[in-house]
Design an enzyme around this catalytic site. Structure first.
Site, PDB file in Angstrom:
ATOM      1  N   GLY A 219      73.041 -13.626  32.299  1.00  0.00           N
ATOM      2  CA  GLY A 219      72.409 -14.992  32.122  1.00  0.00           C
ATOM      3  C   GLY A 219      72.664 -15.876  33.131  1.00  0.00           C
ATOM      4  N   ILE A 220      72.624 -17.020  32.940  1.00  0.00           N
ATOM      5  CA  ILE A 220      72.624 -18.162  33.870  1.00  0.00           C
ATOM      6  C   ILE A 220      74.115 -18.505  34.098  1.00  0.00           C
ATOM      7  CG2 ILE A 220      71.863 -20.571  34.567  1.00  0.00           C
ATOM      8  CD1 ILE A 220      69.662 -20.036  32.762  1.00  0.00           C
ATOM      9  N   GLY A 221      74.297 -18.921  35.483  1.00  0.00           N
ATOM     10  CA  GLY A 221      75.838 -19.966  35.521  1.00  0.00           C
ATOM     11  C   GLY A 221      76.857 -19.130  36.293  1.00  0.00           C
ATOM     12  N   ILE A 223      79.889 -18.026  35.620  1.00  0.00           N
ATOM     13  CA  ILE A 223      80.302 -16.494  34.972  1.00  0.00           C
ATOM     14  C   ILE A 223      79.318 -15.425  35.429  1.00  0.00           C
ATOM     15  CG2 ILE A 223      80.939 -15.262  32.893  1.00  0.00           C
ATOM     16  CD1 ILE A 223      82.186 -18.126  31.679  1.00  0.00           C
ATOM     17  N   GLU A 242      66.453 -10.567  30.135  1.00  0.00           N
ATOM     18  CA  GLU A 242      65.566 -11.735  30.063  1.00  0.00           C
ATOM     19  C   GLU A 242      65.090 -12.399  31.278  1.00  0.00           C
ATOM     20  OE1 GLU A 242      66.230 -16.273  28.336  1.00  0.00           O
ATOM     21  OE2 GLU A 242      66.866 -14.335  26.911  1.00  0.00           O
TER      22      GLU A 242
END
Length: 444
Positions: A219-221, A223, A242
């Site tokens: 995902g985003i960010g 981490i 995704e």
């Protein structure tokens, strides 16, 4: 040469100005905009200029990056409404005006369910200039874009030579587009967040459970970026995700990701959209190994599960002691969206030898309403804040990770979950969490 001339003739017939495009919008229209960097910046920046000519306009969007006047400025709140599949800082800022509302969704079903509810009159988005055969590339996103284009009465695209030409399921012929606007702005970027100490600890915990040959989703960010940075010693990883990220690009360039072990689309890197740095956009431009596919298919848990060793890595805002994840809201305040979290987490667990990770810091700093001072609180809590949306059911949680370790929850009882989650909470909150768990009869 003849084909190139024909392509130019076709595009010239479709060319209009921004003012022309705005003039096509009428009262009551429902407009769908491209996702994130696939937004048509010029149309959205100028939309408010027709406020004196129209009424009751709805713009449906996802992950908007443009701080456009039509929804930020309260002057236009009675003219324009925004319905969003995923909130960003722009939407959070405009929400207080009262004309923005969230659409609960699992991303792979977002377009289909929306189409069942509301008819789309106009689709607006971005694309590359057409090739010699007259085909444009939707470039950076097909989460819902192509499906919405098929339903819309009118399609207006901002064509921009700066957008990368991508492959997969993003091609559309100029004959199937009503109008185009020629633009030349730079593609919106997502700054690569530098992982902090907590991110790196979490990244290492997750990376230690990823094996050579696994197929990953990130995902985003900070981490996810830390996870990517921690995978540099792996081999033969694949991508079915995704969002295609800058971190993934770096792993491909390093030879860590090659997709050779995937069960289908072997050697190809599958995503529903791409968002990141200019380096990422340059990398995916005319790169046949990157395939931007229909989000309905890409994010379908069943499809995701067809790859063996699929690994899903997502983040959450808050988790309760039974495993319920509030990943999109803080109490009743909508912060982001479910997106593909449930899609990918469930899909990974359908996969043979698949794994799903939910990551979060053990604590966060908040302002005490009584004292006005900032204080540290636990993000692992006895129960979620009142009104919080459960983005991932406790039934679908596999592994939870903080900077203090990994809690394996799949198949466990409530009693076991309580203890395992307390074990990865910040040490100073563990005693209080256990006390609360006993008061709530979660443990005895």
């Amino acid at each position: 040469m003849l084909e190139t001339i024909k392509s130019k003739e076709l595009i010239n017939e479709k060319y209009i100005t921004i003012d022309d495009a705005l003039g096509l919008i009428k009262s009551g229209d429902v407009i769908v905009s491209g996702l994130a960097s696939a937004e048509p910046r010029e149309i959205l920046r100028n939309l408010h200029k027709i406020a004196d000519k129209v009424n009751d306009i709805t713009v449906t969007t996802c992950l908007p990056m443009e701080m456009a006047e039509y929804f930020i400025n309260p002057e236009y709140k009675d003219i324009f409404k925004m319905d969003g599949w995923f909130y960003t800082a722009a939407m959070r800022k405009g929400h207080k005006n009262g004309n923005i509302s969230f659409i609960p969704n699992h991303l792979h079903l977002a377009a289909i369910k929306r189409m069942n509810h509301r008819k789309t009159n106009i689709y607006i988005g971005t694309a590359t200039p057409p090739d010699k055969h007259g085909y444009l590339s939707l470039s950076l996103s097909n989460v819902y874009e192509k499906r919405m284009m098929k339903e819309a009465d009118l399609i207006i695209l901002e064509i921009n030579k700066n957008y990368p030409r991508t492959f997969g399921d993003v091609e559309i012929h100029i004959n199937d587009v009503n109008y185009v606007i020629e633009t030349d702005y730079e593609v919106p970027e997502l700054v690569d967040v530098e992982p902090n100490e907590k991110d790196l600890l979490i990244g290492k915990f997750i990376a230690s459970r990823i094996n050579d040959g696994d197929c990953i989703q990130l995902g985003i960010g900070g981490i996810p970026n830390a996870v990517a940075a921690s995978l540099m010693d792996k081999k033969d990883l694949g991508i079915h995700t995704e969002m295609f990220t800058t971190g993934m690009m770096k792993l491909i360039k390093a030879g860590v990701i090659n997709g050779k072990k995937k069960n289908f689309y072997n050697g190809k890197h599958i995503a529903a959209f791409a968002l990141g740095t200019k380096e990422l956009y340059d990398f995916i431009d005319d790169n046949p190994s990157i395939m931007i596919m229909d989000g309905y298919w890409t994010n379908d848990p069943y499809i995701i599960g067809q790859n063996d060793n699929q690994v899903s890595i997502n983040t959450t805002i808050e988790i309760d002691l039974t495993g319920q994840c509030a990943s999109e809201s803080i109490g009743t305040m909508q912060f982001s969206g479910t997106g593909g979290q449930a899609d990918t987490a469930i899909g990974a667990q359908i996969s043979k030898n698949g794994r799903s990770f939910i990551a979060l810091y053990s604590t966060t700093m908040v302002k005490n309403k009584e004292t006005g001072e900032r204080e540290e609180i636990s993000k692992i809590v006895p129960f979620l804040k009142p009104g919080a949306a459960v983005s991932l059911s406790r039934n679908d949680v596999d592994m939870v990770v903080t900077e203090y370790g990994v809690a394996e929850l799949k198949g466990t009882t409530i009693r076991e979950r309580v203890q395992r989650l307390i074990d990865i909470a910040h040490p100073k909150f563990r005693e209080e969490l256990l006390k609360k768990a006993k008061e709530l009869d979660l443990v005895y």
